[in-house]
Design a protein around this motif. Structure first.
Motif: not given
Ligand code: FES
Ligand code: FES
Length: 379
Positions: A318, A323-324
């Motif tokens: 990440f 989004c993680t």
């Molecule tokens: S780590 Fe930033 S959107 Fe996936």
């Protein structure tokens, strides 16, 4: 549409809502004498569109449910569907139904002419009495107008007029294939609307309200539900339109699941329901009762991270981290699915989880580490 025939999509048509749908014979493989008029008694969706429409089952289900969340009184969630020739078998959380969906009926050009749909992409929702309830026509290649679909839903389900506001319509961005799938949801609403209308006289006799206008609970706009999240029961009085994501974040206070797009397109909201990956932004909270919901907050055992969490840390899976949680929940769900051994298999099966920071190589490496170590801790 027949290519090579430069018929322009007419701007106006005699077939207004309320018109009787012109009859035609269906090219039905098992019943050569079947006509549109033989299908009276149930709604029919009639579609004209160019070849090449091939959305995935997941895309269609997601789109149905996005539309159905705007019809809160229906309490409907599509679980699955199957296509049998011109019929769609739809399995909702509470009932099943079979809807005729006539796409590009033959002889195509002739029927398109009957419906004023030459040179158009066109959709017609025909009600159980054979009248056109709603139609949509646009020149081929013109992006669909989501506002019109919402407007149709409002006209088909009058009790919902106040609940679907223009702001919602403007937030809906539909691809063409989404739009066609959404039309089936409209037909479903039409069916329930018709049932409610039939039920109304009986209901009036006993002072009850018809189905489509019945309050969700004695308390008005909310209904009592119990969600089992990370092993704990949460009793909520909740708006039946609320998504699982909003219930988790706004009502239970678990903000680990992220709202990225709120449209089923980014995967940031992924949680597990009975161990299966679910996009919580497309799932109604009321439909998740009785299931074991697992969120990112429920993965670690005390101070011990889930192996997938640890692997993401070890591999720098990440950057910004937004989004993680969705990536990790999706990856945990993937561990129990039949996925091939290669990186490409993982990439394909994680393709619903978007990372704006482009951490994909490290994400795949983390997932493969866990798979190879066979440390798929139960959730
Ligand atoms: S780590 Fe930033 S959107 Fe996936
Ligand atoms: S927030 Fe649910 S898929 Fe994007």
């Amino acid at each position: 549409m027949e290519h090579g025939v430069a018929a322009a999509c007419p701007l106006d048509s005699a077939l207004k809502p309320g018109s009787l749908a012109p009859d035609f014979r269906l090219a039905h493989p098992r019943n050569a004498s079947l006509s549109l008029s033989d299908l009276r008694g149930q709604p029919v969706v009639l579609a004209f569109y160019p070849p090449g429409w091939d959305p995935s089952r997941g895309e269609q289900i997601a789109q149905y449910n996005k539309i159905l969340t705007q019809l809160p009184n229906l309490h409907a969630e599509l679980m699955d569907f199957a296509v049998d020739g011109d019929w769609y078998d739809l399995r909702f959380a509470r009932e099943q139904m079979r809807l005729p969906f006539l796409a590009n009926p033959a002889p195509q050009a002739e029927i398109a002419r009957l419906y004023g749909a030459e040179g158009c992409e066109a959709l017609f929702v025909i009600d159980s009495e054979g009248r056109i309830q709603w139609s949509y026509r646009a020149p081929i290649g013109v992006p669909p107008r989501a506002e019109e679909l919402v407007e149709a839903l409002r006209s088909i389900a009058p009790p919902l007029r106040e609940q679907i506001v223009p702001a919602q319509a403007s937030r809906m961005t539909l691809t063409r294939r989404d739009f066609i799938a959404a039309t089936l949801a409209t037909a479903f609403a039409l069916t329930l609307g018709a049932r409610a209308a039939q039920a109304e006289p009986e209901a009036a006799k006993i002072g009850a309200k018809p189905m489509a206008t019945a309050p969700a609970s004695a308390g008005g706009d909310t209904m009592p539900i119990t969600l089992n999240v990370n092993g704990a029961a949460h009793d909520l009085a909740i708006d039946p339109r609320a998504t699982l994501l909003d219930a988790l974040r706004e009502r239970i206070g678990m903000t680990g699941s992220k709202k990225g797009c709120d449209h089923g397109q980014c995967g940031a909201c992924t949680v597990l329901a009975d161990g299966r990956r679910v996009l919580s932004c497309l799932s109604l909270a009321v439909a998740q009762q009785g299931k074991a919901i697992t969120t990112i907050e429920g993965l670690a055992q005390g101070e011990t991270l889930h192996p997938m969490q640890q692997a993401f840390l070890s591999h720098d899976g990440f950057q910004c981290g937004y989004c993680t949680p969705g990536q990790i929940m999706s990856a945990v769900g993937l561990l129990t699915e039949p996925v091939g051994p290669e990186d490409a298999d993982v990439r394909e099966n994680m393709s619903g989880n978007i990372c704006r920071c482009g951490a994909y190589p490290n994400i795949v490496a983390a997932i493969q580490d866990v798979r190879k170590a066979n440390t798929n801790a139960p959730v």
